[in-house]
Motif scaffolding. Structure first.
Motif, mmCIF file in Angstrom:
data_model
loop_
_atom_site.group_PDB
_atom_site.id
_atom_site.type_symbol
_atom_site.label_atom_id
_atom_site.label_comp_id
_atom_site.label_asym_id
_atom_site.label_seq_id
_atom_site.Cartn_x
_atom_site.Cartn_y
_atom_site.Cartn_z
ATOM 1 N N SER A 155 0.831 -1.209 0.000
ATOM 2 C CA SER A 155 0.000 0.000 0.000
ATOM 3 C C SER A 155 0.863 1.256 0.000
ATOM 4 O O SER A 155 2.035 1.223 0.322
ATOM 5 C CB SER A 155 -0.943 0.006 1.201
ATOM 6 O OG SER A 155 -0.251 0.398 2.353
ATOM 7 N N VAL A 162 -3.550 -6.449 0.234
ATOM 8 C CA VAL A 162 -2.731 -5.251 0.402
ATOM 9 C C VAL A 162 -1.990 -5.264 1.729
ATOM 10 O O VAL A 162 -2.604 -5.417 2.780
ATOM 11 C CB VAL A 162 -3.618 -3.986 0.342
ATOM 12 C CG1 VAL A 162 -2.764 -2.741 0.471
ATOM 13 C CG2 VAL A 162 -4.390 -3.954 -0.957
ATOM 14 N N PHE A 163 -0.679 -5.114 1.663
ATOM 15 C CA PHE A 163 0.117 -5.071 2.884
ATOM 16 C C PHE A 163 0.759 -3.714 3.031
ATOM 17 O O PHE A 163 1.122 -3.077 2.053
ATOM 18 C CB PHE A 163 1.207 -6.137 2.851
ATOM 19 C CG PHE A 163 0.662 -7.520 2.843
ATOM 20 C CD1 PHE A 163 0.425 -8.175 4.035
ATOM 21 C CD2 PHE A 163 0.363 -8.146 1.660
ATOM 22 C CE1 PHE A 163 -0.103 -9.448 4.042
ATOM 23 C CE2 PHE A 163 -0.166 -9.423 1.649
ATOM 24 C CZ PHE A 163 -0.397 -10.072 2.835
ATOM 25 N N GLU A 164 0.927 -3.328 4.277
ATOM 26 C CA GLU A 164 1.574 -2.059 4.505
ATOM 27 C C GLU A 164 3.086 -2.249 4.474
ATOM 28 O O GLU A 164 3.829 -1.371 4.069
ATOM 29 C CB GLU A 164 1.135 -1.526 5.856
ATOM 30 C CG GLU A 164 1.466 -0.094 6.019
ATOM 31 C CD GLU A 164 0.721 0.495 7.195
ATOM 32 O OE1 GLU A 164 -0.486 0.691 7.052
ATOM 33 O OE2 GLU A 164 1.342 0.726 8.228
#
Ligand SMILES: N[C@@H](CCC(=O)N[C@@H](CS)C(=O)NCC(=O)O)C(=O)O
Lengths: 404, 340
Positions: free
Chosen positions: B151, B174-176
């Motif tokens: 993200s 979605v990964f940070e």
């Protein structure tokens, strides 16, 4: 004012015996208190205005956009799981709503499950069975003392590491598949019978509650007991079934089918959701178990003995005598666990579940409007927490009345 | 993360670094004796620290070049590793002097984040990587796939655009954190990973358990011009960063290399080379530097081609052809504004 109280330290206070004189305003404690409060509020206000205006000026000077207009712009990104229809052409505001609903979804389920597990484990810890009691305390100590974030990573790694890839998904039961992509399962499609069945379900629930009230009154009057659970379940299940049959018994099974990459059709639970739910539930249930245990221990042993003397069975003693009294002790700390669980759900970002924080962070990064996005997040969490508290306070007042 | 957001808020509230004033950055850098450079926390070929803590990569060498020009020593750089999420905040709040971290130049970023992009150091496009055994050989076949993505990137938006434009479905995961998104993909959580194609090449070469098990699909679905950015409001610093990069490109255009720079400085009759290396003209002075600024850049770091080849070129594990990043004279897009 203190004139007729006992004088302190044996001294007679001269002021006390004199006739009351008009005190100047600055000596009047009430007036003084009001003045201090007013000054404090004024200072706070000035500070707030100063901070806000400096912030806005600073942002402007550095050419950083500010304001909330962006909420109406097209978000442009997709969200992996949504409870309401959402597409990248929808607005940021809707994206936030999707995130909020995801947060509520996982928190609400987590609260229900954590409460159930917590109560069971809390009671188990008090069990006279050595093994059960020890297992329960081992569980509590383990889950309470490992940071939640680690537990989330653990569950997520376990799910995505140990399960087979989606190509080789295992069929747990016919039509139900488990893989790194989550749990895929069939859903029953009721077509146009759906609204009727839903209404019937509601009616069934209402009827079940009405029946319970009636049964209770009857028991109070005649002492006869009715199988409330059985009839209640019958009503809740029966009503929708009848409605479904009456509307022509349409039945369509939407079974997940293997596509090129994943399964399509049916419904699914993603590993991110699963890991988050597991982590939150188990972590919080440890705390709830302790709260339940202390609540039960707070009820004097005499109550149990008295109930026994009346010939009540163990299960009934717990349900009718101990738990209602324990609830008074349990509910306030339980509330804060519920709040914790809701707030902890924001750790979802770490494992890729699109909760409010994840969506807000994405928006923050795409728009660069950190202050706005963070304020929105804070406002939403505050509202969620305050509503939960309000509900629990209401419930607390209700159970508090049980006291005699 | 929330913390970075809060940091921005706090910095803005307290006015910590104050609005940048012309020349302020150069003065601060000179006083500190080092350039503070925001880099990727770990992307082989662009910015990665080895076991001795020495940073290497194309983005990193850009920082070294700036340091060589400004504080006369390419090693005088303070490295600030930044995630995709943190980068703009760090630049806005004055934590770094320059952000050199595979960052795409877009209108929104340029116009609303309080920063200026300088010069493109790597022309890229977004691509897809899939496990080889899936048997996919075109992005057009990806409908229905689960796609791991980080993200806070342009990647996330292009992905949605591409599938929408082609009427295809996908599920984003979605990964940070970069780490989590890589792990999820290599663990098989998603069938597709997407980012800049250079990023994919780097991931495949240095993060994949076995690079041969993964293929990068041929399509580039977006334009990803990557280059360093500086804070708004300090035009002098903006110029310095710009011209340091142009100097590395012009050096390549005129065949000035790390190896021959001393000899050319002494003997070259070419007026362009003379101006570049400070033998004639006052180029450095105009930038607020000394006249040997570009000489030091070439001597200590090398010209653009050397930087490219050493970090991501065909002979490195990343193995990227020059392609668009070749000089304009050879059909690429690298073109230095004239140093005169
Ligand atoms: N060029 C794109 C993507 C840049 C980007 O951040 N890529 C990711 C994936 S290669 C990354 O470098 N992540 C590293 C991190 O966040 O630590 C952009 O500017 O948004």
């Amino acid at each position: 004012m203190r004139s007729d109280g006992p004088s302190r330290g044996g001294f007679v206070q001269p002021a006390a015996v004199q006739p009351p004189r008009r005190v100047p305003l600055w000596r009047n404690p009430t007036a003084r208190a009001v003045a201090f409060q007013a000054v404090a509020i004024a200072v706070l206000l000035v500070l707030a205005v100063y901070l806000v205006s400096t912030t806005i000026a600073n942002l402007e000077q550095r050419g950083i956009r500010s304001g909330f207009d962006f909420l109406e712009n097209e978000a442009g990104f997709r969200i992996g799981e949504t409870l309401i229809p959402y597409s990248p052409s929808d607005s940021y505001a809707r994206a936030f709503l999707v995130g909020l609903l995801n947060t509520i979804h996982v928190s609400a389920l987590g609260i229900v499950l954590a409460t159930i597990i917590g109560i069971l484990v809390g009671i188990a810890r008090l069990s006279r069975n050595w093994l059960i009691a020890r297992l329960a305390s081992a569980f509590v100590e383990t889950v309470r003392n490992i940071p939640l974030l680690l537990q989330l990573f653990f569950w997520y790694a376990a799910i995505t590491g140990l399960l087979p890839a989606v190509r080789d998904a295992v069929a747990v039961l016919p039509g139900i598949y488990l893989s790194k992509s989550g749990l895929m399962f069939p859903v029953v499609k009721l077509g146009n019978a759906f609204p009727f069945v839903a209404i019937a379900l509601l009616l069934g629930i209402v009827a079940a509650f009405a029946f319970r009230t009636w049964a209770k009154r009857r028991q109070d009057r005649t002492g006869e007991r009715t199988p409330v659970l059985l009839v209640g379940t019958g009503l809740i299940v029966g009503f929708p079934i009848v409605a479904w049959l009456v509307s022509g018994a349409p039945l369509e099974l939407d079974v997940p089918e293997k596509g090129r990459f994943t399964y399509s059709g049916g419904s699914s639970v993603t590993p991110e959701f699963l890991a988050l739910l597991l982590g939150l539930t188990i972590y919080t249930s440890g705390f709830i178990a302790e709260i339940v245990r202390s609540g039960i221990l707070a009820v004097p042993w005499g109550q149990t003995e008295a109930a026994r003397a009346l010939g009540l069975r163990q299960g009934r003693i717990l349900r009718l005598v101990v738990l209602p009294q324990a609830l008074r002790v349990i509910v306030p700390p339980l509330t804060s666990q519920y709040l914790n669980l809701t707030k902890n759900s924001s750790l979802a970002v770490a494992i890729g579940y699109p909760d409010l924080v994840s969506v807000a962070n994405t928006s923050l990064n795409q728009t660069g409007q950190a202050i706005e996005c963070i304020s929105i997040m804070m406002a939403i969490y505050l509202t969620l927490s305050l509503s939960t508290s309000a509900f629990m306070n209401w419930y607390n007042r209700r159970v508090a009345l049980v006291e005699r | 993360m929330r913390l970075t957001g809060l940091a921005v808020a706090a910095a803005a509230l307290l006015g910590v670094s104050g609005p940048a004033m012309a020349g302020a950055t150069l003065d601060a850098v000179k006083e500190r004796g080092a350039v503070r450079c925001g880099v990727n926390s770990g992307l082989a070929g662009f910015s990665i620290a080895d076991s001795q803590g020495r940073w290497t990569g194309l983005d990193v060498d850009v920082c070294r070049a700036i340091a060589a020009a400004v504080v006369e020593d390419a090693e005088k750089v303070e490295w600030v590793p930044l995630s995709a999420q943190q980068r703009f905040t760090a630049l806005q709040s004055g934590e770094v002097d320059v952000l050199s971290r595979n960052t795409t130049w877009t209108l929104t970023r340029d116009a609303s984040l309080g920063l200026h992009f300088t010069v493109i150091t790597f022309y890229d496009g977004q691509g897809f990587m899939v496990p080889a055994n899936l048997g996919v050989d075109s992005a057009k076949d990806l409908s229905g796939a689960e796609v791991c993505v980080q993200s806070g990137t342009t990647t996330e938006l292009n992905l949605a655009d591409y599938f929408r434009a082609n009427g295809m479905e996908f599920k984003p995961v979605v990964f940070e954190s970069f780490e989590e998104s890589k792990t999820a993909f290599f663990n098989g959580r998603c069938q597709v990973y997407t980012t800049d194609r250079s990023g994919l090449a780097s991931l495949r070469a240095s993060d994949a358990p076995n690079p041969k098990d993964y293929v990068i699909l041929p399509e580039a679905i977006s334009k990803e011009p990557l280059g360093p950015a500086v804070r708004r409001g300090d035009d002098e610093w903006f110029s310095i960063v710009k011209w340091v990069i142009y100097a590395t490109i012009e050096a390549e255009e005129y065949g000035v290399t790390q190896a021959n720079v001393d000899e050319l400085k002494a003997n070259s009759e070419n007026p362009v080379v003379q101006r570049l290396l400070g033998v004639s003209g006052e180029m450095g002075k105009l930038l607020g530097l000394d006249n040997e600024w570009a000489y030091r850049v070439i001597k200590q770091v090398g010209n653009y081609g050397e930087i490219y080849d050493r970090n991501v070129g065909p002979d490195t594990p990343i193995g990227l052809d020059r392609g668009m990043n070749d000089l304009w004279t050879r059909g690429g897009l690298m073109y230095a504004m004239p140093i005169r």
